[in-house]
Design a protein around this motif. Sequence first.
Motif, PDB file in Angstrom:
ATOM      1  N   PHE A 147       0.833  -1.525  -0.059  1.00  0.00           N
ATOM      2  CA  PHE A 147       0.202  -0.225  -0.089  1.00  0.00           C
ATOM      3  C   PHE A 147       0.844   1.390  -0.009  1.00  0.00           C
ATOM      4  O   PHE A 147       0.612   2.656  -0.350  1.00  0.00           O
ATOM      5  N   GLY A 148       2.107   1.201   0.969  1.00  0.00           N
ATOM      6  CA  GLY A 148       2.624   2.205   0.617  1.00  0.00           C
ATOM      7  C   GLY A 148       2.195   3.227   1.587  1.00  0.00           C
ATOM      8  O   GLY A 148       1.938   2.953   2.414  1.00  0.00           O
ATOM      9  N   ILE A 246      -6.318   7.473   2.081  1.00  0.00           N
ATOM     10  CA  ILE A 246      -5.884   7.821   0.226  1.00  0.00           C
ATOM     11  C   ILE A 246      -4.739   7.309   0.065  1.00  0.00           C
ATOM     12  O   ILE A 246      -4.128   8.479   1.146  1.00  0.00           O
ATOM     13  N   GLY A 247      -4.393   6.654  -0.361  1.00  0.00           N
ATOM     14  CA  GLY A 247      -2.456   6.379  -0.871  1.00  0.00           C
ATOM     15  C   GLY A 247      -2.055   6.855  -1.799  1.00  0.00           C
ATOM     16  O   GLY A 247      -2.539   7.461  -2.290  1.00  0.00           O
ATOM     17  N   LEU A 248      -1.323   6.022  -2.966  1.00  0.00           N
ATOM     18  CA  LEU A 248      -0.817   5.981  -4.259  1.00  0.00           C
ATOM     19  C   LEU A 248      -1.580   6.019  -4.648  1.00  0.00           C
ATOM     20  O   LEU A 248      -1.688   4.587  -5.462  1.00  0.00           O
ATOM     21  N   GLU A 249      -2.548   6.021  -5.743  1.00  0.00           N
ATOM     22  CA  GLU A 249      -3.260   5.131  -6.885  1.00  0.00           C
ATOM     23  C   GLU A 249      -4.048   4.497  -6.191  1.00  0.00           C
ATOM     24  O   GLU A 249      -3.937   3.530  -7.186  1.00  0.00           O
ATOM     25  N   GLN A 250      -4.894   3.872  -4.835  1.00  0.00           N
ATOM     26  CA  GLN A 250      -5.197   3.279  -4.275  1.00  0.00           C
ATOM     27  C   GLN A 250      -5.711   4.383  -3.056  1.00  0.00           C
ATOM     28  O   GLN A 250      -5.585   5.055  -2.614  1.00  0.00           O
ATOM     29  N   HIS A 251      -6.878   3.128  -3.111  1.00  0.00           N
ATOM     30  CA  HIS A 251      -7.866   4.187  -1.668  1.00  0.00           C
ATOM     31  C   HIS A 251      -9.056   2.627  -1.103  1.00  0.00           C
ATOM     32  O   HIS A 251      -8.517   1.622  -1.368  1.00  0.00           O
TER      33      HIS A 251
END
Length: 346
Positions: A147-148, A246-251
């Motif tokens: 997920f980062g 909200i992460g980077l290009e994912q949520h």
Amino acid sequence: MSTERRARLAFIGCGSFATASIFPQIQFIPEIDLVAVCDIDLEKAQRNARNFGARRVYTDMHKMLDTEELDGVFTIGPAPQQYELAPVVLNRGLPVYTEKPSANTSAEAKELAELAEAKGVWGQVGFMKRFADVYLIAKEIVSRPEFGDLHVVKTKFGQGKYPQIWGIDSAKRAFLIGQCVHIFDLMRFYGGDVKAVNALYHEVGPQNFAYLINVEFVNGMVGQMDINTLDSKVAFRDIIENLELIGLEQHVVCEDMLRVTYQPYEEWTQEKPHLGRYNYTVEPAWNSIARSQMNFGYTGEVRHFARRCLGLEDSGPDLWDSYKSLTFGEAVYESSHGGGRVEVAP
């Protein structure tokens, strides 16, 4: 029958909330030995002892604490009552469980947290959302290496009009202390400590109002909150509660403590890439939430207290979390009533 030792626990307070939401969890928790219950109303204490299996009944908490050998004590009632009762337990060197918040003000909550430290013990606060199924699933997802970094935390909490309670001077302040302290803790559960807030306030009536809040976290993340008593007609029936991570290009999105939707970074099929979004969704069937108090975190928080009393857990929502969530709410109130950007007490 298991020979493992169980936590010897007692209750001070057999009122409506404790009886409806905390006592019923005991039947699901093998780690608990309910030794005694205490209430100044003997009939209430006898009722809860009979219904939930306590061996002894008291109307004098000092006599109970003098008589029983305990590992921890629940003190559950309105925040001002907990502020008075929790020190009685802490001064005995016993862990205490209070409902949220532990007091009406951050200054009082800090007193309790410092007293616990001075006595070499601890207190747990009833932030049950940390133990709710959907929020634990979301926490696990955003903690995965793939997920980062988490960048944004957003919450919405809406209901009907909120009452003036606990001697607090207005409903608009009581809402932040008595209800939305849960949501402030939820923001901190994912985002960490809060650095500053900038909030707006809109009032339709003394019990119908809205706060819109921008949040800066100490770690550099940002957040937004919409908390209001305008969305719905019946306050404690028609609640709307959403969380977005909200992460980077994912949520991850959690809706009404029932549903979780996760859009991962890696799409799980390339068959129709123009369709997007590729989501994973938890959508419970009615029978999977038949024990709703278990799904919504009540069972988990009570079990956590028992296990921590046994030395099987070493952390969790404590008296300092209550203090920090109250300072969060106090900063929101100050900011929204002319304060502009307000830094939250460290």
